[in-house]
Scaffold this motif. Structure first.
Motif, short mmCIF file in Angstrom:
data_model
loop_
_atom_site.label_atom_id
_atom_site.label_comp_id
_atom_site.label_asym_id
_atom_site.label_seq_id
_atom_site.Cartn_x
_atom_site.Cartn_y
_atom_site.Cartn_z
N ARG A 129 0.83 -1.21 0.00
CA ARG A 129 0.00 0.00 0.00
C ARG A 129 0.86 1.25 0.00
O ARG A 129 0.55 2.24 -0.67
N PHE A 130 1.95 1.21 0.74
CA PHE A 130 2.84 2.37 0.82
C PHE A 130 3.38 2.74 -0.56
O PHE A 130 3.35 3.91 -0.97
N GLU A 132 2.23 1.77 -3.51
CA GLU A 132 1.13 2.13 -4.41
C GLU A 132 0.74 3.59 -4.22
O GLU A 132 0.46 4.31 -5.19
N GLN A 133 0.70 4.04 -2.97
CA GLN A 133 0.36 5.43 -2.68
C GLN A 133 1.40 6.40 -3.24
O GLN A 133 1.08 7.54 -3.57
N HIS A 134 2.64 5.93 -3.37
CA HIS A 134 3.71 6.76 -3.93
C HIS A 134 3.87 6.56 -5.43
O HIS A 134 4.76 7.16 -6.04
#
Length: 290
Positions: A129-130, A132-134
């Motif tokens: 998730r980290f 993907e968010q970046h």
């Protein structure tokens, strides 16, 4: 009689948790052959389970309440009540950090340099998730133990690993290039259990005393005698929670002074107290400060 089902984290936090409960007034006896330790409170039933799984058991109601890390709550995306933060660990009073590390001689210096690379970690869902968010495309694979070796052996380009001091990561020839998250221990509860008045009151009692024990770890008591004419000089040197306690000594012009101070201040404070006229200084540990 009502009973609170309480989860104790297995692994690195187990001893620290049991020691903290003992200082708080609860003696937990762990038998290596059982996952259900004894506790000197007939209204609590203890279970030992991995911190990584605790929030799942609490969410399902298998356990009413337990202690686990913020990291595993986020990893599992568990729907639980976070009742309180309890900052303690196996090493220090500082929060642990999940960091991104690469070989010390690697050309990878920024998050963006990991585009298309392989990352090994136990914290798989959060790491995915980290990135993907970046907006960075990486391949995240699960690593159970010896994560640092995955980079050394070429199985991964980088790792996401938890650390408190960073010393183990450096010892494996790696460097930290980014911090993803700080985590500490949290007391969590099942939503239905926390809505029960008796269980909520029991949880709040436990937290009150646990936090009192944690606060006491950072403080010590100081007691000393001094001439009455030195009182104001000595008191001006003393930090305290409110104000120091002062009592006259029988048939003398001396007084006894007692206070509570931060453990980090004691080594510099005692020589100054002696120079100011204090005598018979006693330092003692505290179990709880409420």
């Amino acid at each position: 009689m009502s009973t609170l089902k309480l989860g104790i984290p297995k692994g690195s936090l187990q001893n620290a948790t049991i020691n903290l409960f003992e200082k708080s007034g609860w003696k937990i006896n762990v038998n290596d052959r059982s996952y259900f330790p004894d506790i000197n409170d007939e209204t609590i039933a203890c279970s030992i389970c991995r911190a990584q799984e605790m929030s799942r058991y609490v969410e399902s109601g298998t356990i009413d309440a337990g202690l686990t890390g913020k990291d595993w709550i986020e990893e599992n995306e568990s729907d639980v009540v976070v009742v309180d933060d309890l900052v303690y660990s196996k090493v220090s009073a500082n929060p642990a950090r999940w960091v991104l590390a690469v070989p010390a001689d690697s050309d990878i210096r920024r998050l963006e340099d990991l585009e298309g690379k392989k990352i090994a970690t136990e914290l798989v869902n959060f790491t995915r998730r980290f990135f993907e968010q970046h907006g960075i495309n990486v391949k995240v694979s699960f690593s159970w133990g010896a994560t640092e070796a995955k980079v050394v052996s070429g199985l991964a380009d980088a790792i996401v690993e938890v650390t408190e001091t960073g010393s183990t990561i450096r010892a494996h020839g790696l460097k930290i290039i980014h911090e993803l998250m700080q985590t500490n221990t949290r007391f969590i509860a099942n939503r239905e259990a926390y809505a029960d008045p008796w269980k909520r009151a029991k949880i709040e009692q436990i937290i009150l005393l646990l936090k009192g024990a944690l606060r006491a770890e950072r403080l010590v008591g100081l007691k000393m005698n001094l001439p009455l004419d030195k009182k104001e000089t000595v008191i001006a040197l003393l930090p305290s929670l409110n104000a120091p306690t002062i009592a006259g000594l029988h048939n003398t012009d001396w007084v006894s002074v007692e206070t509570v101070v931060d453990t980090r201040a004691v080594r510099d404070l005692i020589p100054r107290l002696l120079q100011a006229g204090a005598q018979g200084i006693i330092e003692y540990n505290l179990n709880k400060v409420i």
